[in-house]
Scaffold this active site. Structure first.
Site, short mmCIF file in Angstrom:
data_model
loop_
_atom_site.label_atom_id
_atom_site.label_comp_id
_atom_site.label_asym_id
_atom_site.label_seq_id
_atom_site.Cartn_x
_atom_site.Cartn_y
_atom_site.Cartn_z
CE LYS A 1 -3.88 -2.24 2.26
NZ LYS A 1 -4.57 -2.59 3.50
CG ASP B 1 -10.33 -0.11 5.04
OD1 ASP B 1 -9.96 -0.63 3.97
OD2 ASP B 1 -9.70 -0.20 6.11
CD GLN C 1 -3.77 -4.40 6.48
OE1 GLN C 1 -3.89 -3.37 5.81
NE2 GLN C 1 -4.08 -5.59 6.00
#
Ligand code: GUN
Length: 281
Positions: free
Chosen positions: A52, A119, A96
């Site tokens: 990422k 997200d 995460q």
């Protein structure tokens, strides 16, 4: 048969985003920023987060990873999220997953300002997506959606069958396809005759985590098959679809690896750019 090249599609999306970030920088004199919080030392999470960060830098975003040991207290993370919520240089925040057991996932998700929730996991974004309003959309289903649209721009009236009802994939995928006027069936572990349901699909999305569950005789000829699975087996990494068989009859299919995976990260960057643009309105 069309082999859906997720690596190529992701590279194209990153290139579009790179150009857009240059324009945004010229216009606003700043660039979108993505901050990722990584707790603990699970290897897959470390690999995801490294990828990422690398991709974010490649498209010109300001990118930061904040790491904590497995033992970190929940309050420390909540305080950091609060600080990032107030930080104008941070457009997107991602924590995460999975988290250590002593940290409440839902509390963490709800602490993130919905306008920085890249997200799309915050209940506000989940609700906005299901109501058809503007929202962040979870990266993996968004990536699947973009791949499907490349193959079939007009999805109206198509039958879509989704295997898996997770908040991460199945449910948001349903919303995206409903918005396109698909007739959507969500199937799961208690579905009575999964094969019969799958045989109805013009578009089949497998996001269930069972290696090579979907066989050739489960798939209608000319279906578009999207495989979200990443399963470790003795043969190596395989998807939820028996690729060698199903690719013989499908109209289009994503490979594993090299299908949905690369699109997920590119969509995270897209979400970060979108959050930045909305914050500048
Ligand atoms: N872990 C695996 N996939 C994801 C994801 O899409 N978002 C976050 N935050 N964690 C993950």
């Amino acid at each position: 048969m069309i082999l859906i090249d997720g690596k190529k599609a992701a590279a194209e999306l990153r290139e579009e985003l790179r150009k857009e970030v240059v324009e945004l920088k010229n216009k606003h004199n700043k660039v979108p920023g993505l901050t990722v919080i990584l707790i603990g030392d699970l290897t897959p999470s470390q690999i995801y987060v490294r990828n990422k960060e690398k991709s974010a830098k490649e498209v010109g975003l300001k990118s930061e990873v904040i790491k904590y040991p497995d033992s970190v207290e929940e309050k420390v993370i909540l305080d950091k999220i609060d600080e990032l919520n107030k930080d104008d240089t941070v457009s997107g925040i991602l924590v995460q997953l999975p988290l250590p057991k002593h940290i409440d996932k839902q509390k963490i998700i709800e602490a993130i300002n919905p306008s920085k929730d890249v997200d799309g996991f915050h209940p506000m974004n989940v609700g906005n997506l299901s109501s058809g309003y503007e929202s962040s959309v979870p990266c993996t289903p968004l990536g699947c959606y973009l791949l499907i649209k490349k193959i079939e721009p007009n999805l109206s009236g198509k039958k879509a069958v989704i295997i898996g009802r997770s908040n991460l994939n199945g449910k948001p995928m349903t919303q995206l396809l409903l918005k396109e006027n698909c007739t959507v069936t969500i199937t799961h572990s208690r579905t009575k005759d999964l094969k019969a349901e799958c045989l109805e699909a013009d578009i089949l999305v497998a996001a269930v985590g069972i290696p090579e569950l979907v066989k050739e005789d489960w798939v209608k000829k000319d279906a578009i098959v999207i495989d979200v699975g990443i399963n470790k087996t003795d043969k190596g990494i395989v998807g939820d679809v028996a690729f060698d068989e199903v690719s013989k009859s499908a109209r289009a299919i994503t490979p594993v690896p090299g299908g949905v995976g690369p699109m997920t990260i590119a969509c995270l960057l897209k979400n970060t750019v979108e959050c930045f643009k909305r914050s500048q309105l």
